[in-house]
Write an enzyme that holds these catalytic residues in place. Structure first.
Site, PDB file in Angstrom:
ATOM      1  N   GLY A  23     -70.978 -90.486  70.557  1.00  0.00           N
ATOM      2  CA  GLY A  23     -72.682 -90.347  70.004  1.00  0.00           C
ATOM      3  C   GLY A  23     -73.113 -88.423  71.074  1.00  0.00           C
ATOM      4  O   GLY A  23     -72.776 -88.836  71.641  1.00  0.00           O
ATOM      5  N   GLY A  25     -76.966 -86.268  70.586  1.00  0.00           N
ATOM      6  CA  GLY A  25     -78.158 -85.321  69.994  1.00  0.00           C
ATOM      7  C   GLY A  25     -78.670 -84.281  70.301  1.00  0.00           C
ATOM      8  O   GLY A  25     -77.991 -83.964  71.730  1.00  0.00           O
ATOM      9  N   SER A  27     -81.118 -83.917  72.545  1.00  0.00           N
ATOM     10  CA  SER A  27     -81.017 -83.957  74.468  1.00  0.00           C
ATOM     11  C   SER A  27     -80.623 -85.307  74.507  1.00  0.00           C
ATOM     12  O   SER A  27     -81.481 -85.752  76.117  1.00  0.00           O
ATOM     13  CB  SER A  27     -82.386 -84.223  74.778  1.00  0.00           C
ATOM     14  OG  SER A  27     -83.371 -84.947  73.210  1.00  0.00           O
ATOM     15  N   VAL A  30     -74.527 -90.159  74.051  1.00  0.00           N
ATOM     16  CA  VAL A  30     -74.115 -91.842  74.078  1.00  0.00           C
ATOM     17  C   VAL A  30     -72.976 -92.006  74.259  1.00  0.00           C
ATOM     18  O   VAL A  30     -71.827 -91.771  74.351  1.00  0.00           O
ATOM     19  CB  VAL A  30     -74.008 -92.722  72.443  1.00  0.00           C
ATOM     20  CG1 VAL A  30     -74.213 -94.323  72.221  1.00  0.00           C
ATOM     21  CG2 VAL A  30     -75.821 -91.982  71.905  1.00  0.00           C
ATOM     22  N   LYS A  45     -77.383 -94.606  76.023  1.00  0.00           N
ATOM     23  CA  LYS A  45     -77.633 -93.697  75.897  1.00  0.00           C
ATOM     24  C   LYS A  45     -78.115 -92.645  76.669  1.00  0.00           C
ATOM     25  O   LYS A  45     -79.062 -93.494  78.053  1.00  0.00           O
ATOM     26  CB  LYS A  45     -78.594 -93.541  74.422  1.00  0.00           C
ATOM     27  CG  LYS A  45     -78.374 -94.397  73.492  1.00  0.00           C
ATOM     28  CD  LYS A  45     -79.049 -94.344  72.123  1.00  0.00           C
ATOM     29  CE  LYS A  45     -78.421 -94.760  70.765  1.00  0.00           C
ATOM     30  NZ  LYS A  45     -79.257 -94.408  69.829  1.00  0.00           N
ATOM     31  N   ASP A 139     -87.846 -94.136  60.311  1.00  0.00           N
ATOM     32  CA  ASP A 139     -86.444 -94.048  60.971  1.00  0.00           C
ATOM     33  C   ASP A 139     -85.547 -94.544  60.530  1.00  0.00           C
ATOM     34  O   ASP A 139     -84.032 -94.653  60.389  1.00  0.00           O
ATOM     35  CB  ASP A 139     -86.144 -93.487  62.183  1.00  0.00           C
ATOM     36  CG  ASP A 139     -85.951 -92.335  61.585  1.00  0.00           C
ATOM     37  OD1 ASP A 139     -85.017 -91.546  61.549  1.00  0.00           O
ATOM     38  OD2 ASP A 139     -85.088 -91.820  63.295  1.00  0.00           O
TER      39      ASP A 139
END
Length: 341
Positions: A23, A25, A27, A30, A45, A139
């Site tokens: 994964g 994102g 910033s 993963v 992460k 979230d």
């Protein structure tokens, strides 16, 4: 897996071997990784602190909350530490990945109702626990519902900085938001009177629609359009004609969550008693259905990365600057790579 929590995880990057990416994102990246001293596979992460505006102390406090939380349906953190300009957060490895990732790979039109009921019941147990402890998740979405190989379900990314684990769908706080607010309750958008745990119930209802259709309502629209549609239009829901494959109880459960007045939404505890969840099965049903025969998480992530790259190449002239183009990738493909983990 649960026994791993009692072990003392080392606080140095030298004690971990990073394998493939699962994964990424804005910033954070993963990785599947090995904790060498304990011989345990974990997810790590790695947050680039130079790309993150949040203060390190604040992030550390929030990760500490993740470490202290204890519920079978909430993803905990084993530990966190800094390595050069990065913060590493070590967590259990949920090999099935996220519901979003599974849908993007194998179920682009959404999941069948018994699977949805089983997933959502586990998520709701997590929310009952968090709300009873005085926490708002803020979230809830398919990208944050993780599944292990045995079908166990955990709600991820509770209480952690938006900068740290958000992929750009929205960067959330109690006062501001940026990006596509598809899962956001109307009262959070309005910022008039603040909000409470009922905001999670709205997001839970949107997530139910996301699991049913393969994408969240309004996901193809730009952020301001989503905001206006959420505030001005009737709440989204399951259509009695278009969504004939879904039961009346599912439609009623979603409608109960997606009421604009938060006072009229049920609590998580009350919602868990809704007759829709009588359809739910034990979590090993998920291992036999949606996890059966799917490629490993790293392979699925790589395939969607390639799909994103192809889209960028094919459409760079149409959309011009990369930032606008990436927003179109998110809207059209609903590509949320960190949502894989």
């Amino acid at each position: 897996m649960e026994q791993a929590y009692r072990k003392k995880f080392p606080l140095s990057s030298k004690d971990y071997k990073l394998y493939e990416e699962v994964g990424e994102g804005v910033s954070a990246t993963v990785y599947r990784a090995l904790c060498i001293p304990l011989n345990v596979i974990v997810a790590i992460k790695v947050l680039d602190l130079e790309k993150c505006n949040n203060d390190l102390d604040g992030i550390r406090r929030e990760v500490q909350t993740m470490i202290l939380i204890e519920h079978p349906n909430v993803l905990r953190a084993h530990c966190s530490f800094t390595a050069e300009h990065s913060l590493w957060v070590v967590m259990p490895y949920m090999a099935g990945g996220s519901c979003l990732g599974i849908m993007k790979s194998d179920h682009p039109e959404g999941l069948e109702e018994t699977v949805i009921a089983t997933l959502l019941r586990e998520v709701l147990k997590a929310l009952v626990y968090l709300h009873s402890q005085g926490h708002i998740h803020r979230d809830v979405k398919a990208g944050n519902i993780l599944i292990d190989t045995n079908g166990a379900v955990k709600l991820a990314d509770f209480g952690v900085s938006a900068c740290m684990f958000d992929t750009g769908d929205r960067q959330r706080s109690r006062n501001t938001f940026v990006g596509t607010p598809c899962w956001m309750a109307p009262e959070v958008m309005q910022q008039l009177h603040g909000y409470d745990f009922k905001a999670d119930i709205w997001s839970f209802g949107i997530t139910a629609l996301e699991l049913a259709h393969g994408h969240a309502p309004f996901s193809k629209y730009p952020p301001m359009k989503v905001l206006l549609m959420t505030l001005q239009n009737a709440p989204p829901g399951l259509d009695y004609e278009r969504d004939k494959r879904f039961s009346k109880s599912f439609k009623e459960m979603v409608a109960a969550c997606l009421v604009k007045d938060p006072k009229k939404r049920p609590s998580s505890e009350k919602l868990l008693k809704h007759h829709f969840f009588k359809h739910a099965k034990s979590y090993d049903y998920l291992a036999k259905t949606i996890l059966n025969g799917i490629p490993p998480l790293g392979e699925r992530f790589k395939m969607l990365k390639a799909k994103e790259a192809d889209f960028l190449v094919q459409n760079k002239d149409m959309y011009g600057d990369k930032e606008h183009l990436l927003s179109q990738v998110n809207a059209i493909l609903s590509f949320n790579s960190l949502g894989f983990y």
